[in-house]
Design a protein around this motif. Structure first.
Motif, PDB file in Angstrom:
ATOM      1  N   ARG A  88      45.024 -17.084  72.176  1.00  0.00           N
ATOM      2  CA  ARG A  88      45.171 -16.638  70.789  1.00  0.00           C
ATOM      3  C   ARG A  88      43.874 -16.758  69.996  1.00  0.00           C
ATOM      4  O   ARG A  88      43.652 -16.010  69.056  1.00  0.00           O
ATOM      5  CB  ARG A  88      46.280 -17.398  70.085  1.00  0.00           C
ATOM      6  CG  ARG A  88      47.657 -17.001  70.546  1.00  0.00           C
ATOM      7  CD  ARG A  88      48.733 -17.622  69.683  1.00  0.00           C
ATOM      8  NE  ARG A  88      50.022 -17.083  70.013  1.00  0.00           N
ATOM      9  CZ  ARG A  88      50.509 -15.937  69.540  1.00  0.00           C
ATOM     10  NH1 ARG A  88      49.796 -15.220  68.714  1.00  0.00           N
ATOM     11  NH2 ARG A  88      51.699 -15.519  69.906  1.00  0.00           N
ATOM     12  N   LEU A 144      45.017  -6.364  64.225  1.00  0.00           N
ATOM     13  CA  LEU A 144      44.085  -7.008  65.155  1.00  0.00           C
ATOM     14  C   LEU A 144      44.841  -7.808  66.206  1.00  0.00           C
ATOM     15  O   LEU A 144      44.467  -7.812  67.389  1.00  0.00           O
ATOM     16  CB  LEU A 144      43.099  -7.902  64.400  1.00  0.00           C
ATOM     17  CG  LEU A 144      42.026  -7.176  63.599  1.00  0.00           C
ATOM     18  CD1 LEU A 144      41.302  -8.149  62.671  1.00  0.00           C
ATOM     19  CD2 LEU A 144      41.044  -6.456  64.497  1.00  0.00           C
ATOM     20  N   ASP A 145      45.921  -8.487  65.805  1.00  0.00           N
ATOM     21  CA  ASP A 145      46.752  -9.219  66.775  1.00  0.00           C
ATOM     22  C   ASP A 145      47.367  -8.259  67.789  1.00  0.00           C
ATOM     23  O   ASP A 145      47.367  -8.534  68.992  1.00  0.00           O
ATOM     24  CB  ASP A 145      47.870  -9.992  66.075  1.00  0.00           C
ATOM     25  CG  ASP A 145      47.372 -11.262  65.402  1.00  0.00           C
ATOM     26  OD1 ASP A 145      46.239 -11.699  65.700  1.00  0.00           O
ATOM     27  OD2 ASP A 145      48.136 -11.811  64.575  1.00  0.00           O
ATOM     28  N   SER A 175      45.321  -5.336  74.580  1.00  0.00           N
ATOM     29  CA  SER A 175      44.124  -5.353  75.418  1.00  0.00           C
ATOM     30  C   SER A 175      44.194  -6.418  76.506  1.00  0.00           C
ATOM     31  O   SER A 175      43.384  -6.405  77.430  1.00  0.00           O
ATOM     32  CB  SER A 175      42.884  -5.605  74.559  1.00  0.00           C
ATOM     33  OG  SER A 175      42.728  -4.570  73.613  1.00  0.00           O
ATOM     34  N   ALA A 176      45.112  -7.365  76.351  1.00  0.00           N
ATOM     35  CA  ALA A 176      45.184  -8.479  77.311  1.00  0.00           C
ATOM     36  C   ALA A 176      45.758  -8.068  78.633  1.00  0.00           C
ATOM     37  O   ALA A 176      46.278  -7.086  78.899  1.00  0.00           O
ATOM     38  CB  ALA A 176      46.029  -9.602  76.713  1.00  0.00           C
ATOM     39  N   HIS A 223      46.249  -5.332  68.664  1.00  0.00           N
ATOM     40  CA  HIS A 223      45.162  -4.830  69.516  1.00  0.00           C
ATOM     41  C   HIS A 223      44.797  -5.862  70.584  1.00  0.00           C
ATOM     42  O   HIS A 223      44.633  -5.502  71.750  1.00  0.00           O
ATOM     43  CB  HIS A 223      43.931  -4.491  68.656  1.00  0.00           C
ATOM     44  CG  HIS A 223      42.745  -4.096  69.463  1.00  0.00           C
ATOM     45  ND1 HIS A 223      42.650  -2.878  70.093  1.00  0.00           N
ATOM     46  CD2 HIS A 223      41.616  -4.771  69.778  1.00  0.00           C
ATOM     47  CE1 HIS A 223      41.507  -2.820  70.749  1.00  0.00           C
ATOM     48  NE2 HIS A 223      40.862  -3.947  70.575  1.00  0.00           N
ATOM     49  N   ARG A 224      44.700  -7.133  70.187  1.00  0.00           N
ATOM     50  CA  ARG A 224      44.395  -8.197  71.148  1.00  0.00           C
ATOM     51  C   ARG A 224      45.480  -8.266  72.220  1.00  0.00           C
ATOM     52  O   ARG A 224      45.192  -8.346  73.399  1.00  0.00           O
ATOM     53  CB  ARG A 224      44.287  -9.545  70.428  1.00  0.00           C
ATOM     54  CG  ARG A 224      43.969 -10.703  71.392  1.00  0.00           C
ATOM     55  CD  ARG A 224      44.330 -12.054  70.841  1.00  0.00           C
ATOM     56  NE  ARG A 224      45.742 -12.128  70.609  1.00  0.00           N
ATOM     57  CZ  ARG A 224      46.323 -12.688  69.541  1.00  0.00           C
ATOM     58  NH1 ARG A 224      45.602 -13.236  68.613  1.00  0.00           N
ATOM     59  NH2 ARG A 224      47.640 -12.692  69.409  1.00  0.00           N
ATOM     60  N   ASP A 225      46.748  -8.227  71.805  1.00  0.00           N
ATOM     61  CA  ASP A 225      47.847  -8.320  72.745  1.00  0.00           C
ATOM     62  C   ASP A 225      47.892  -7.105  73.681  1.00  0.00           C
ATOM     63  O   ASP A 225      48.177  -7.249  74.862  1.00  0.00           O
ATOM     64  CB  ASP A 225      49.186  -8.460  72.000  1.00  0.00           C
ATOM     65  CG  ASP A 225      49.295  -9.783  71.251  1.00  0.00           C
ATOM     66  OD1 ASP A 225      48.497 -10.715  71.533  1.00  0.00           O
ATOM     67  OD2 ASP A 225      50.157  -9.885  70.372  1.00  0.00           O
ATOM     68  N   GLY A 285      40.854 -16.630  71.520  1.00  0.00           N
ATOM     69  CA  GLY A 285      39.786 -15.940  72.237  1.00  0.00           C
ATOM     70  C   GLY A 285      38.784 -16.888  72.869  1.00  0.00           C
ATOM     71  O   GLY A 285      37.594 -16.583  72.939  1.00  0.00           O
TER      72      GLY A 285
END
Length: 152
Positions: free
Chosen positions: A62, A144-145, A151-152, A147-149, A64
């Motif tokens: 979470r 952004l959250d 992209s993981a 997008h992060r999820d 990074g």
């Protein structure tokens, strides 16, 4: 914000870069107090305050960070009794990190220093503008959250 170009995404990137530099210098660098809490470990405390106990791996993901880096942060915070660890119920090799009452108190003290600074900065803003900023920042962080999820 005055758009200097016809590239709103580029302008957002530029303004966020300036924003991050200025806030790290003048707002986010204050209020940590003595001990291991700094701009690197404070997000760990905040995430635990908002989400409750989390596994070391989830904290790292979470925020990074790598697991070894998160392990070092947690060890520093545990040494100051701001967090504790306990064995993960599902995986005996893993640990769950728990915010202590002292850690929760530290989060509130840092937030109060930041709120006072931000209140001074936003003193000449209308309530509607302050609410719009809060709404848009919340929306940006949610995206952004996602997008992060994704992209993981």
């Amino acid at each position: 914000m005055t758009l200097l170009t016809s590239d709103p995404v580029g302008e957002v990137e530029r303004e966020l870069t300036v924003f991050l530099r200025r806030t790290l210098e003048s707002v986010w660098s204050r209020g940590y107090g003595a001990g291991p809490v700094d701009r690197y470990t404070y997000p760990v405390l905040v995430l635990l305050a908002e989400r409750g106990p989390l596994g070391l791996g989830e904290l790292a993901a979470r925020l990074g960070l790598t697991k070894p880096t998160m392990s070092r942060h947690v060890a520093r915070l545990a040494g100051a009794t701001l967090v504790t660890t306990r064995p993960d119920r599902r995986d005996t090799r893993a640990v769950t990190v728990v915010l202590t009452p002292e850690g929760a108190d530290r989060v509130e003290r840092v937030r109060e220093v930041r709120r006072r600074t931000l209140a001074t900065v936003l003193a000449n803003w209308s309530e509607a503008d302050s609410e719009a900023l809060a709404h848009l920042l919340g929306r940006l962080n949610a995206d952004l959250d996602r997008h992060r999820d994704d992209s993981a």
